[in-house]
Design a protein around this motif. Sequence first.
Motif, short mmCIF file in Angstrom:
data_model
loop_
_atom_site.label_atom_id
_atom_site.label_comp_id
_atom_site.label_asym_id
_atom_site.label_seq_id
_atom_site.Cartn_x
_atom_site.Cartn_y
_atom_site.Cartn_z
N GLN A 92 0.83 -1.20 0.00
CA GLN A 92 0.00 0.00 0.00
C GLN A 92 0.86 1.26 0.00
O GLN A 92 0.51 2.25 -0.65
CB GLN A 92 -0.95 0.03 1.19
N GLU A 93 1.99 1.24 0.70
CA GLU A 93 2.88 2.39 0.69
C GLU A 93 3.42 2.64 -0.72
O GLU A 93 3.48 3.79 -1.18
CB GLU A 93 4.04 2.18 1.67
N LEU A 94 3.81 1.59 -1.39
CA LEU A 94 4.32 1.73 -2.75
C LEU A 94 3.22 2.19 -3.71
O LEU A 94 3.48 2.98 -4.63
CB LEU A 94 4.93 0.41 -3.21
N ALA A 95 1.99 1.72 -3.48
CA ALA A 95 0.87 2.15 -4.31
C ALA A 95 0.58 3.63 -4.09
O ALA A 95 0.29 4.37 -5.06
CB ALA A 95 -0.36 1.31 -3.99
N LEU A 96 0.66 4.08 -2.87
CA LEU A 96 0.45 5.51 -2.59
C LEU A 96 1.54 6.35 -3.24
O LEU A 96 1.28 7.48 -3.70
CB LEU A 96 0.41 5.75 -1.08
N ASP A 97 2.76 5.83 -3.31
CA ASP A 97 3.82 6.53 -4.04
C ASP A 97 3.44 6.72 -5.50
O ASP A 97 3.67 7.79 -6.08
CB ASP A 97 5.13 5.74 -3.96
N VAL A 98 2.87 5.69 -6.11
CA VAL A 98 2.48 5.77 -7.52
C VAL A 98 1.41 6.85 -7.71
O VAL A 98 1.46 7.64 -8.68
CB VAL A 98 1.99 4.41 -8.04
N LEU A 99 0.45 6.91 -6.81
CA LEU A 99 -0.57 7.94 -6.91
C LEU A 99 0.03 9.33 -6.76
O LEU A 99 -0.40 10.28 -7.42
CB LEU A 99 -1.67 7.69 -5.88
N ALA A 100 1.04 9.46 -5.90
CA ALA A 100 1.73 10.75 -5.75
C ALA A 100 2.50 11.10 -7.02
O ALA A 100 2.53 12.27 -7.44
CB ALA A 100 2.66 10.71 -4.54
N GLN A 101 3.12 10.13 -7.64
CA GLN A 101 3.81 10.37 -8.91
C GLN A 101 2.83 10.80 -9.99
O GLN A 101 3.10 11.73 -10.77
CB GLN A 101 4.55 9.10 -9.34
N ALA A 123 1.20 -1.40 -9.54
CA ALA A 123 0.26 -0.59 -10.33
C ALA A 123 -1.18 -1.01 -10.06
O ALA A 123 -2.08 -0.17 -9.94
CB ALA A 123 0.60 -0.72 -11.81
N ARG A 124 -1.40 -2.31 -9.99
CA ARG A 124 -2.75 -2.82 -9.70
C ARG A 124 -3.23 -2.32 -8.35
O ARG A 124 -4.38 -1.86 -8.21
CB ARG A 124 -2.73 -4.36 -9.72
N ALA A 125 -2.36 -2.37 -7.35
CA ALA A 125 -2.73 -1.88 -6.02
C ALA A 125 -3.06 -0.39 -6.06
O ALA A 125 -3.98 0.07 -5.37
CB ALA A 125 -1.60 -2.16 -5.03
N ALA A 126 -2.32 0.37 -6.86
CA ALA A 126 -2.56 1.81 -6.96
C ALA A 126 -3.93 2.11 -7.55
O ALA A 126 -4.69 2.94 -7.02
CB ALA A 126 -1.47 2.48 -7.78
N VAL A 127 -4.28 1.45 -8.66
CA VAL A 127 -5.58 1.75 -9.28
C VAL A 127 -6.73 1.22 -8.43
O VAL A 127 -7.84 1.78 -8.48
CB VAL A 127 -5.67 1.22 -10.73
N LEU A 128 -6.48 0.18 -7.64
CA LEU A 128 -7.53 -0.28 -6.73
C LEU A 128 -7.77 0.72 -5.60
O LEU A 128 -8.89 0.82 -5.08
CB LEU A 128 -7.18 -1.66 -6.16
N LEU A 129 -6.75 1.49 -5.25
CA LEU A 129 -6.94 2.58 -4.29
C LEU A 129 -7.65 3.75 -4.94
O LEU A 129 -8.54 4.36 -4.34
CB LEU A 129 -5.59 3.03 -3.73
N LEU A 225 -10.05 -5.95 -9.72
CA LEU A 225 -9.56 -5.08 -10.79
C LEU A 225 -10.57 -5.00 -11.94
O LEU A 225 -10.83 -3.91 -12.47
CB LEU A 225 -8.22 -5.61 -11.30
N ALA A 226 -11.15 -6.13 -12.30
CA ALA A 226 -12.10 -6.17 -13.41
C ALA A 226 -13.32 -5.31 -13.15
O ALA A 226 -13.99 -4.87 -14.10
CB ALA A 226 -12.52 -7.61 -13.69
N ALA A 227 -13.62 -5.05 -11.89
CA ALA A 227 -14.80 -4.25 -11.55
C ALA A 227 -14.59 -2.76 -11.80
O ALA A 227 -15.56 -1.99 -11.78
CB ALA A 227 -15.18 -4.48 -10.09
N LEU A 228 -13.35 -2.34 -12.07
CA LEU A 228 -13.08 -0.93 -12.28
C LEU A 228 -13.42 -0.52 -13.72
O LEU A 228 -13.21 -1.29 -14.66
CB LEU A 228 -11.60 -0.62 -12.02
N PRO A 229 -13.88 0.72 -13.92
CA PRO A 229 -14.18 1.21 -15.27
C PRO A 229 -12.92 1.74 -15.95
O PRO A 229 -12.76 2.93 -16.20
CB PRO A 229 -15.19 2.33 -14.99
#
Length: 289
Positions: A92-101, A123-129, A225-229
């Motif tokens: 989750q920390e790494l995913a939050l980094d991606v969102l910050a980037q 990347a998958r964890a980031a888009v799920l957030l 992941l598949a549930a995301l638009p």
Amino acid sequence: MSNPPTLNPPPGARSYRLRTARGDFAVVDHDAAPGVAPKGVALLLPGFTGSKEDFNLLHEPLAARGYRTVAVDGRGQFESGGPDDESAYAQQELALDVLAQAAALDGGDPLHLLGHSLGGQIARAAVLLDHSPFASLTLMASGPARISPSQQERVRLLHDALAVMTMAEVWEAIQAMGAPEDVGGPAVGTGSTDHLRRRWLGHTPAQLLATGRQLCTEPDRVDELAALPLPFHVLSGDVDDTWPVPLLDEMAVRLAARRTVVADADHSPNVDRPLPTAEALAAFWDSEQ
């Protein structure tokens, strides 16, 4: 684990530290080619033991198609640095980094996210957030859950070595034992050994320990992941011993994703066959304009 032919950025690329709300990250940034209408930006995340240089051969062909590409060293990878605390590298920390980037790169153009191997699971964890910053997600040689048993064993070898040895000692041991990709280390490929040693020593051991554990225990989150638009693209070589190709085929079906198999490529099609890989990426992104 990738085999970058060089750690030198391609002509026209800029190497700098991207400032974000969660710290600075080393990036290689290449604008769309002069005279080509800009179409969007791609944020590129490397895999386990990898770095931003793994995408060096993709920048120019993607620039020719109108895409700015920003390859990043994640927290604890190569030139980004990071703490010696494994908790800092929780997924989750790494995913939050991606969102910050992503926020730091937000200039109004479509932002496409690509993750290679471990980078795909981050990347998958980031888009799920939060999927809202992204126009699409490409999973390159990155599977639905944990890595194959043979790769788990290689990661365990690396984990055991790092428990009793320094990074420099592990590098020397890997060189003495034979092909690095067979003993949990970085693949040497065609790049200079000195360059790859420098990259290896730049990694934070805590990052390798934490993310190696993630690769060996990652649950299947494909249905979430598949549930995301969001449009998805699953790209791989035609051989992959980290996640078998039929497993990647099945994941693509579950995601209703575009599926690309790059002929004569292994786990790193970005390095093995960069031109057809870039063409497939650009064609997917073009289709989402």
